[in-house]
Design an enzyme around this catalytic site. Structure first.
Site, PDB file in Angstrom:
ATOM      1  N   ASN A  38      -7.045   8.007   0.616  1.00  0.00           N
ATOM      2  CA  ASN A  38      -6.290   8.612   1.257  1.00  0.00           C
ATOM      3  C   ASN A  38      -5.554   9.612   0.268  1.00  0.00           C
ATOM      4  O   ASN A  38      -4.340   9.037   0.092  1.00  0.00           O
ATOM      5  CB  ASN A  38      -5.511   7.886   2.278  1.00  0.00           C
ATOM      6  CG  ASN A  38      -4.550   8.683   3.419  1.00  0.00           C
ATOM      7  OD1 ASN A  38      -4.649  10.008   3.065  1.00  0.00           O
ATOM      8  ND2 ASN A  38      -3.745   8.063   3.692  1.00  0.00           N
ATOM      9  N   LYS A  58      -3.695  11.915   1.220  1.00  0.00           N
ATOM     10  CA  LYS A  58      -2.557  12.424   1.858  1.00  0.00           C
ATOM     11  C   LYS A  58      -2.309  13.825   1.530  1.00  0.00           C
ATOM     12  O   LYS A  58      -3.562  14.778   1.478  1.00  0.00           O
ATOM     13  CB  LYS A  58      -1.564  11.789   1.348  1.00  0.00           C
ATOM     14  CG  LYS A  58      -1.542  10.035   1.548  1.00  0.00           C
ATOM     15  CD  LYS A  58      -0.212   9.516   1.597  1.00  0.00           C
ATOM     16  CE  LYS A  58      -0.597   7.983   1.697  1.00  0.00           C
ATOM     17  NZ  LYS A  58       0.394   6.964   1.771  1.00  0.00           N
ATOM     18  N   HIS A  71      -2.144   6.243  10.891  1.00  0.00           N
ATOM     19  CA  HIS A  71      -1.331   6.083   9.736  1.00  0.00           C
ATOM     20  C   HIS A  71       0.028   6.100  10.071  1.00  0.00           C
ATOM     21  O   HIS A  71       0.731   6.863  10.973  1.00  0.00           O
ATOM     22  CB  HIS A  71      -1.757   7.301   8.769  1.00  0.00           C
ATOM     23  CG  HIS A  71      -1.247   6.693   7.328  1.00  0.00           C
ATOM     24  ND1 HIS A  71      -0.179   6.827   6.931  1.00  0.00           N
ATOM     25  CD2 HIS A  71      -2.091   6.319   6.462  1.00  0.00           C
ATOM     26  CE1 HIS A  71       0.252   6.313   5.799  1.00  0.00           C
ATOM     27  NE2 HIS A  71      -1.075   6.096   5.408  1.00  0.00           N
ATOM     28  N   GLU A 106       2.683   7.036   8.507  1.00  0.00           N
ATOM     29  CA  GLU A 106       3.387   8.287   8.324  1.00  0.00           C
ATOM     30  C   GLU A 106       3.154   9.377   9.445  1.00  0.00           C
ATOM     31  O   GLU A 106       4.100  10.101   9.911  1.00  0.00           O
ATOM     32  CB  GLU A 106       2.665   9.088   7.040  1.00  0.00           C
ATOM     33  CG  GLU A 106       3.321   8.547   5.727  1.00  0.00           C
ATOM     34  CD  GLU A 106       2.340   8.519   4.512  1.00  0.00           C
ATOM     35  OE1 GLU A 106       1.420   9.239   4.492  1.00  0.00           O
ATOM     36  OE2 GLU A 106       2.352   7.613   3.667  1.00  0.00           O
ATOM     37  N   GLU A 146      -1.868  -1.944   7.072  1.00  0.00           N
ATOM     38  CA  GLU A 146      -1.036  -1.254   6.094  1.00  0.00           C
ATOM     39  C   GLU A 146       0.438  -1.451   6.356  1.00  0.00           C
ATOM     40  O   GLU A 146       1.139  -0.772   7.310  1.00  0.00           O
ATOM     41  CB  GLU A 146      -1.054   0.196   6.114  1.00  0.00           C
ATOM     42  CG  GLU A 146      -2.571   0.876   5.656  1.00  0.00           C
ATOM     43  CD  GLU A 146      -2.694   1.985   4.917  1.00  0.00           C
ATOM     44  OE1 GLU A 146      -3.201   2.372   3.852  1.00  0.00           O
ATOM     45  OE2 GLU A 146      -2.037   3.014   5.686  1.00  0.00           O
ATOM     46  N   GLY A 177       3.319   3.237  -0.891  1.00  0.00           N
ATOM     47  CA  GLY A 177       3.932   4.046  -1.980  1.00  0.00           C
ATOM     48  C   GLY A 177       5.189   3.373  -2.563  1.00  0.00           C
ATOM     49  O   GLY A 177       5.918   4.205  -3.187  1.00  0.00           O
ATOM     50  N   SER A 186      -0.021   0.029  -1.837  1.00  0.00           N
ATOM     51  CA  SER A 186       0.271  -0.164  -3.206  1.00  0.00           C
ATOM     52  C   SER A 186      -1.068  -0.856  -3.935  1.00  0.00           C
ATOM     53  O   SER A 186      -0.921  -1.854  -4.782  1.00  0.00           O
ATOM     54  CB  SER A 186       1.535  -0.896  -3.512  1.00  0.00           C
ATOM     55  OG  SER A 186       2.595   0.057  -3.193  1.00  0.00           O
TER      56      SER A 186
HETATM   57  P1  13P Z   1      -0.324   3.792  -1.573  1.00  0.00           P
HETATM   58  O1  13P Z   1      -1.706   3.310  -2.065  1.00  0.00           O
HETATM   59  O2  13P Z   1      -0.025   5.119  -2.319  1.00  0.00           O
HETATM   60  O3  13P Z   1       0.703   2.807  -1.285  1.00  0.00           O
HETATM   61  O4  13P Z   1      -0.545   4.196  -0.155  1.00  0.00           O
HETATM   62  C1  13P Z   1      -1.260   3.438   0.904  1.00  0.00           C
HETATM   63  C2  13P Z   1      -1.624   4.277   2.199  1.00  0.00           C
HETATM   64  O5  13P Z   1      -0.691   4.744   2.897  1.00  0.00           O
HETATM   65  C3  13P Z   1      -3.118   4.598   2.301  1.00  0.00           C
HETATM   66  O6  13P Z   1      -3.321   5.161   3.588  1.00  0.00           O
END
Ligand code: 13P
Length: 251
Positions: free
Chosen positions: A9, A11, A95, A97, A167, A173, A212
């Site tokens: 992903n 982003k 997601h 976010e 997640e 992150g 992560s």
């Molecule tokens: P990270 O791997 O950067 O922690 O992000 C995970 C994520 O949100 C994947 O959709």
């Protein structure tokens, strides 16, 4: 046995030049990968680039979001049919976010899931608790609520053509990965909840872990019985790291 899936992903990161280097690196690195699938979910403007570079390869591509509406006066939105036009296989929905920064409710996420599925896309439904929710001991409750919104709207059979990604928000992150046991417990909970409705769908359901994931922890996470791969943020932007995580899927 379920096949492992590793999805990047990206982003809101990328440029035409940077994506080209990244995708060429991933293509070269996974050429001989046979026992695991991998894909990248890129920003909308780069779908054409992903399609042109990945077509004919074993790497799938998809979007990170879509509209719950089929077409019409929704300025700035992108519908499922448009994703299909660009050869997408996957669409991430729900997601954290989007849930947190854009106030997407469980109902909106369920509608997006349904729209994606009906267009022939494979939705990747993200679920997961915040740190406050984990500390309050309501992780299962939160995940169940997010999952049930989709089950109630689309029905359990819909999950036969979808992917679920657990997640934990506190692991995204932050460099703080859920331990394999912590992740496994929630994955097993998700599978059991689906199994109450349909054992066969539950058995075949691909449940990814995200938060992560790095080359260094992927093998251990992916070796858990209910973890079927990963949804990778930061590490999917570095070809070498993403390839190593894809390779962890075949161990
Ligand atoms: P990270 O791997 O950067 O922690 O992000 C995970 C994520 O949100 C994947 O959709």
């Amino acid at each position: 046995m379920r096949r492992k899936l590793v999805v990047g992903n990206w982003k809101m990161v990328g440029t035409l030049a940077r994506n080209k280097v990244l995708l060429e690196g991933v293509l070269a690195g996974v050429r001989d990968l046979r026992n695991a699938d991998c894909a990248v979910c890129v920003p909308f403007p780069y779908l054409a680039q992903a399609q042109s570079l990945l077509q004919g390869s074993s790497i799938g591509w998809g979007a990170q979001n879509l509209s719950q509406h089929a077409e019409g006066a929704y300025t700035g939105e992108v519908c499922a049919g448009m994703l299909v036009d660009f050869g997408c296989k996957y669409a991430i929905v729900g997601h954290s976010e989007r849930r947190n920064l854009y106030q997407e409710s469980d109902e909106v996420v369920a509608a997006k899931f349904d729209t994606a599925l009906k267009a022939g896309l494979q939705p990747i439904l993200c679920v997961g608790e915040t740190l406050a929710e984990r500390e309050a001991g309501v992780t299962d409750e939160v995940v169940a609520r997010q999952l049930d919104a989709v089950l109630n709207r689309a029905g359990v059979k819909a999950l036969a053509k979808a992917v679920v990604a657990y997640e934990p928000v506190w692991a995204i992150g932050t460099g703080k990965t859920a331990s394999p046991d912590q992740a496994q417990a929630v994955h097993a909970f998700i599978r059991q909840r689906v199994a109450k409705l349909d054992g066969q769908v539950a058995q075949g359901l691909c449940i990814l872990y995200g938060g992560s994931v790095k080359a260094a922890n992927a093998v251990e996470l992916f070796s858990m019985p209910d973890i079927d791969g990963g949804l990778i943020g930061g590490a999917s932007l570095i070809a070498e790291d993403f390839v190593a995580i894809c390779r962890a899927g075949q161990k």
